[in-house]
Scaffold this motif. Sequence first.
Motif, PDB file in Angstrom:
ATOM      1  N   LEU A 207     -26.844  -3.614  38.475  1.00  0.00           N
ATOM      2  CA  LEU A 207     -25.481  -4.128  38.621  1.00  0.00           C
ATOM      3  C   LEU A 207     -25.406  -5.593  38.214  1.00  0.00           C
ATOM      4  O   LEU A 207     -24.367  -6.074  37.768  1.00  0.00           O
ATOM      5  CB  LEU A 207     -24.996  -3.960  40.063  1.00  0.00           C
ATOM      6  CG  LEU A 207     -24.951  -2.521  40.590  1.00  0.00           C
ATOM      7  CD1 LEU A 207     -24.384  -2.505  42.011  1.00  0.00           C
ATOM      8  CD2 LEU A 207     -24.123  -1.620  39.690  1.00  0.00           C
ATOM      9  N   GLY A 208     -26.521  -6.293  38.331  1.00  0.00           N
ATOM     10  CA  GLY A 208     -26.539  -7.695  37.952  1.00  0.00           C
ATOM     11  C   GLY A 208     -26.597  -7.933  36.457  1.00  0.00           C
ATOM     12  O   GLY A 208     -26.260  -9.027  35.992  1.00  0.00           O
ATOM     13  N   VAL A 209     -27.019  -6.912  35.680  1.00  0.00           N
ATOM     14  CA  VAL A 209     -27.131  -7.109  34.230  1.00  0.00           C
ATOM     15  C   VAL A 209     -26.237  -6.185  33.422  1.00  0.00           C
ATOM     16  O   VAL A 209     -26.016  -6.418  32.239  1.00  0.00           O
ATOM     17  CB  VAL A 209     -28.588  -6.948  33.755  1.00  0.00           C
ATOM     18  CG1 VAL A 209     -29.488  -7.972  34.427  1.00  0.00           C
ATOM     19  CG2 VAL A 209     -29.110  -5.542  33.999  1.00  0.00           C
ATOM     20  N   GLY A 210     -25.736  -5.113  34.013  1.00  0.00           N
ATOM     21  CA  GLY A 210     -24.819  -4.223  33.288  1.00  0.00           C
ATOM     22  C   GLY A 210     -25.172  -2.767  33.435  1.00  0.00           C
ATOM     23  O   GLY A 210     -24.517  -2.008  34.127  1.00  0.00           O
ATOM     24  N   GLY A 211     -26.250  -2.349  32.780  1.00  0.00           N
ATOM     25  CA  GLY A 211     -26.672  -0.957  32.840  1.00  0.00           C
ATOM     26  C   GLY A 211     -25.939  -0.088  31.834  1.00  0.00           C
ATOM     27  O   GLY A 211     -24.729   0.085  31.935  1.00  0.00           O
ATOM     28  N   ILE A 212     -26.658   0.448  30.862  1.00  0.00           N
ATOM     29  CA  ILE A 212     -26.030   1.206  29.776  1.00  0.00           C
ATOM     30  C   ILE A 212     -26.611   2.611  29.721  1.00  0.00           C
ATOM     31  O   ILE A 212     -27.820   2.802  29.747  1.00  0.00           O
ATOM     32  CB  ILE A 212     -26.230   0.497  28.432  1.00  0.00           C
ATOM     33  CG1 ILE A 212     -25.609  -0.900  28.479  1.00  0.00           C
ATOM     34  CG2 ILE A 212     -25.598   1.302  27.300  1.00  0.00           C
ATOM     35  CD1 ILE A 212     -25.881  -1.735  27.246  1.00  0.00           C
ATOM     36  N   ASP A 213     -25.722   3.589  29.644  1.00  0.00           N
ATOM     37  CA  ASP A 213     -26.088   4.998  29.570  1.00  0.00           C
ATOM     38  C   ASP A 213     -25.452   5.585  28.319  1.00  0.00           C
ATOM     39  O   ASP A 213     -24.620   4.943  27.663  1.00  0.00           O
ATOM     40  CB  ASP A 213     -25.575   5.721  30.817  1.00  0.00           C
ATOM     41  CG  ASP A 213     -26.273   7.048  31.081  1.00  0.00           C
ATOM     42  OD1 ASP A 213     -27.039   7.499  30.213  1.00  0.00           O
ATOM     43  OD2 ASP A 213     -26.036   7.632  32.157  1.00  0.00           O
ATOM     44  N   VAL A 214     -25.809   6.829  27.987  1.00  0.00           N
ATOM     45  CA  VAL A 214     -25.197   7.468  26.826  1.00  0.00           C
ATOM     46  C   VAL A 214     -23.775   7.941  27.120  1.00  0.00           C
ATOM     47  O   VAL A 214     -23.118   8.478  26.233  1.00  0.00           O
ATOM     48  CB  VAL A 214     -26.055   8.638  26.310  1.00  0.00           C
ATOM     49  CG1 VAL A 214     -27.264   8.134  25.547  1.00  0.00           C
ATOM     50  CG2 VAL A 214     -26.461   9.572  27.440  1.00  0.00           C
ATOM     51  N   GLN A 251     -16.814 -11.081  41.253  1.00  0.00           N
ATOM     52  CA  GLN A 251     -16.775 -11.293  39.804  1.00  0.00           C
ATOM     53  C   GLN A 251     -18.001 -12.037  39.299  1.00  0.00           C
ATOM     54  O   GLN A 251     -18.453 -11.817  38.183  1.00  0.00           O
ATOM     55  CB  GLN A 251     -15.509 -12.064  39.432  1.00  0.00           C
ATOM     56  CG  GLN A 251     -14.233 -11.263  39.619  1.00  0.00           C
ATOM     57  CD  GLN A 251     -12.985 -12.105  39.425  1.00  0.00           C
ATOM     58  OE1 GLN A 251     -13.061 -13.344  39.339  1.00  0.00           O
ATOM     59  NE2 GLN A 251     -11.830 -11.459  39.354  1.00  0.00           N
ATOM     60  N   ARG A 252     -18.543 -12.915  40.122  1.00  0.00           N
ATOM     61  CA  ARG A 252     -19.711 -13.673  39.691  1.00  0.00           C
ATOM     62  C   ARG A 252     -21.008 -12.876  39.834  1.00  0.00           C
ATOM     63  O   ARG A 252     -21.923 -13.019  39.036  1.00  0.00           O
ATOM     64  CB  ARG A 252     -19.814 -14.975  40.490  1.00  0.00           C
ATOM     65  CG  ARG A 252     -18.684 -15.956  40.288  1.00  0.00           C
ATOM     66  CD  ARG A 252     -18.759 -16.708  38.956  1.00  0.00           C
ATOM     67  NE  ARG A 252     -18.452 -15.887  37.786  1.00  0.00           N
ATOM     68  CZ  ARG A 252     -17.212 -15.598  37.387  1.00  0.00           C
ATOM     69  NH1 ARG A 252     -16.168 -16.075  38.043  1.00  0.00           N
ATOM     70  NH2 ARG A 252     -17.001 -14.856  36.309  1.00  0.00           N
ATOM     71  N   VAL A 253     -21.101 -12.040  40.878  1.00  0.00           N
ATOM     72  CA  VAL A 253     -22.347 -11.316  41.125  1.00  0.00           C
ATOM     73  C   VAL A 253     -22.509 -10.157  40.155  1.00  0.00           C
ATOM     74  O   VAL A 253     -23.601  -9.929  39.620  1.00  0.00           O
ATOM     75  CB  VAL A 253     -22.402 -10.824  42.590  1.00  0.00           C
ATOM     76  CG1 VAL A 253     -23.602  -9.896  42.803  1.00  0.00           C
ATOM     77  CG2 VAL A 253     -22.486 -12.005  43.541  1.00  0.00           C
ATOM     78  N   ILE A 254     -21.425  -9.395  39.909  1.00  0.00           N
ATOM     79  CA  ILE A 254     -21.490  -8.326  38.923  1.00  0.00           C
ATOM     80  C   ILE A 254     -21.724  -8.951  37.546  1.00  0.00           C
ATOM     81  O   ILE A 254     -21.000  -9.839  37.114  1.00  0.00           O
ATOM     82  CB  ILE A 254     -20.174  -7.511  38.916  1.00  0.00           C
ATOM     83  CG1 ILE A 254     -20.044  -6.715  40.208  1.00  0.00           C
ATOM     84  CG2 ILE A 254     -20.110  -6.595  37.703  1.00  0.00           C
ATOM     85  CD1 ILE A 254     -20.984  -5.546  40.339  1.00  0.00           C
ATOM     86  N   LEU A 255     -22.756  -8.509  36.856  1.00  0.00           N
ATOM     87  CA  LEU A 255     -23.157  -9.065  35.561  1.00  0.00           C
ATOM     88  C   LEU A 255     -23.481 -10.559  35.664  1.00  0.00           C
ATOM     89  O   LEU A 255     -23.368 -11.296  34.694  1.00  0.00           O
ATOM     90  CB  LEU A 255     -22.071  -8.845  34.501  1.00  0.00           C
ATOM     91  CG  LEU A 255     -21.874  -7.392  34.068  1.00  0.00           C
ATOM     92  CD1 LEU A 255     -20.545  -7.226  33.346  1.00  0.00           C
ATOM     93  CD2 LEU A 255     -22.997  -6.946  33.179  1.00  0.00           C
ATOM     94  N   GLY A 256     -23.930 -10.988  36.851  1.00  0.00           N
ATOM     95  CA  GLY A 256     -24.218 -12.403  37.076  1.00  0.00           C
ATOM     96  C   GLY A 256     -25.674 -12.769  36.937  1.00  0.00           C
ATOM     97  O   GLY A 256     -26.058 -13.907  37.207  1.00  0.00           O
ATOM     98  N   TYR A 257     -26.538 -11.842  36.562  1.00  0.00           N
ATOM     99  CA  TYR A 257     -27.953 -12.089  36.308  1.00  0.00           C
ATOM    100  C   TYR A 257     -28.648 -12.773  37.486  1.00  0.00           C
ATOM    101  O   TYR A 257     -29.504 -13.640  37.314  1.00  0.00           O
ATOM    102  CB  TYR A 257     -28.127 -12.871  35.007  1.00  0.00           C
ATOM    103  CG  TYR A 257     -27.824 -12.002  33.797  1.00  0.00           C
ATOM    104  CD1 TYR A 257     -28.835 -11.416  33.057  1.00  0.00           C
ATOM    105  CD2 TYR A 257     -26.507 -11.719  33.441  1.00  0.00           C
ATOM    106  CE1 TYR A 257     -28.551 -10.578  31.986  1.00  0.00           C
ATOM    107  CE2 TYR A 257     -26.206 -10.875  32.376  1.00  0.00           C
ATOM    108  CZ  TYR A 257     -27.235 -10.307  31.656  1.00  0.00           C
ATOM    109  OH  TYR A 257     -26.945  -9.473  30.608  1.00  0.00           O
TER     110      TYR A 257
END
Length: 548
Positions: A207-214, A251-257
């Motif tokens: 959740l901190g970096v994104g996560g990509i699936d097909v 907003q800061r934590v999601i995709l916040g690395y």
Amino acid sequence: MHFGACVVGSEGFDASPGYDSLHSFHRMVLLKISLVEPGTVGPCPVAPDALQGIKRQQTNPARWKGAGWQAFVSALDAAGMELVEGAAACGVYATDAGGTAYGLPHGVVVARSAGQIASLLKAAQTHRVPVTVRGGGLTTEGESVAFGGVLLDMSGMSRVLHIDAKALTVRVEGGIFWHSLAEELRREDLDYLSAPLNLTSSVGGTLGVGGIDVNSARLGCSADQAIALQVVTPTGEIVECSDSQNQELFQRVILGYGQFGVITEATLRVRPYTPLSMHYFYYSSLATAIEDLQMLDRNDASDYSGILTIMDCAVNLLVAFDSDEREAAFKANWESRLRGYGEFGFALCMLGHYALRPWKLTEALYLLQRKREVFPEFRRAEYMRQGKMHDRTVVFSRAVWKHWGSRQMVIPDLATSADKFVAAVERGNAVCRKYFPRYTLYCVGIKLRPEHQAHYEMSCVPPDATGWAYGCEFEPIIDGEVYSRDHFQAFKNAIYDIGVDMGASYYRFGGMMKGYIRRVFGDALVDKHLALKRKADPAMILNRDVIF
């Protein structure tokens, strides 16, 4: 001249742009060696992060000196918190999946509860001790490697707390791996929405970096599936946040690395479990395959889509469906528009190609061998029933990481807007061909949710992307070969330089390549987030070597 002993550590000179010249490098080494008294052990003149002859944008950070460590340990002991020190315990965490960044913490704490983490972060702020958070350790640029300080291992918080089958949500602890979550959901005839292909990633880290699936081209990244979080802030407050509660923190934590808090619990959307119908289309042109992929995404023509390649010779567009109705609509309206081949047609095409190029016979034999090894993995009888895949969780994670993975996951990537993606992949492909005889590319789209635009502000989602962003991972197939760290880093820099030139972003930004962040996002945006970081984390202790 009698040389003093050289101990590799953190005291060597910094491999910064000022020492790019190999000649200057050697002069500095000789100067430092000449200052060491005979019979003494001096600082090593070559830092472990020094790469000879390669202009570096970022090196491993210097090891934290340890000021305040004993007072910090005493504070944890007084709070009844278990901290493990020593080479045996810390050495387990010496590197990450990338295998090119190495460092050791002073000690390790296994996470047990939000309250324990809050106490740890409060003590760390007081004594200014760096805290590095680690989930599955699947970072590739050293982002989850500690260069001193305390390493917080989140694997101790790995429970499913509550499944709401009616509301289609699940509450989990942040350290749980995706494969464990998938197993729990399957017992309730449910499934996750979107997760990384390697299911030994932790939910909180993803959740901190994104996560990509097909299926990200239809559902968005894994982080988009988060409804609410429990977060321990860098100063030790335990906060529940969502898009409607403590919105700014969310907003800061999601995709916040990992810069603005530790995710200790997450509420995620889930869905009813369904088996998959898989279709494969084969191309000899990257551009054509990508154009067809984007056409499917724009028209919502499939439930899953992505590209996996063996070099640029065998390009596989996979298309999959959760329902017979969706599959039938694809066959009626979209399948005929794809310019790829079936297996037999592609085999004939390749036969003709290599018949006219007999000097490439070795390449042709390699492709054939790879096909025989890989293809059966996607059709194993234990996961297939009546032509449908009944466990994508196992199939994708097992197959992809068995045949594309290795002990060193060197996977630089580029993320661009849709219109730049073909050019970015073709340029990255040329770099791969220059550095490695064998490699693979993994391309996938991410549907962007307008209501989550604030989450994307400084992340893997490029600033100019609208509707969809697209990402490509460029991964060498090492096949037991030995390459120097210099070679790997030069390869990664060449890929990342394309991102700077094209105004793109990166799925893995930070760690060893964080020097690219300002070049991509500009000083104004980075300084804005740096100011937010300093306000949230006054001592700058939480994952401090990742971004800023």
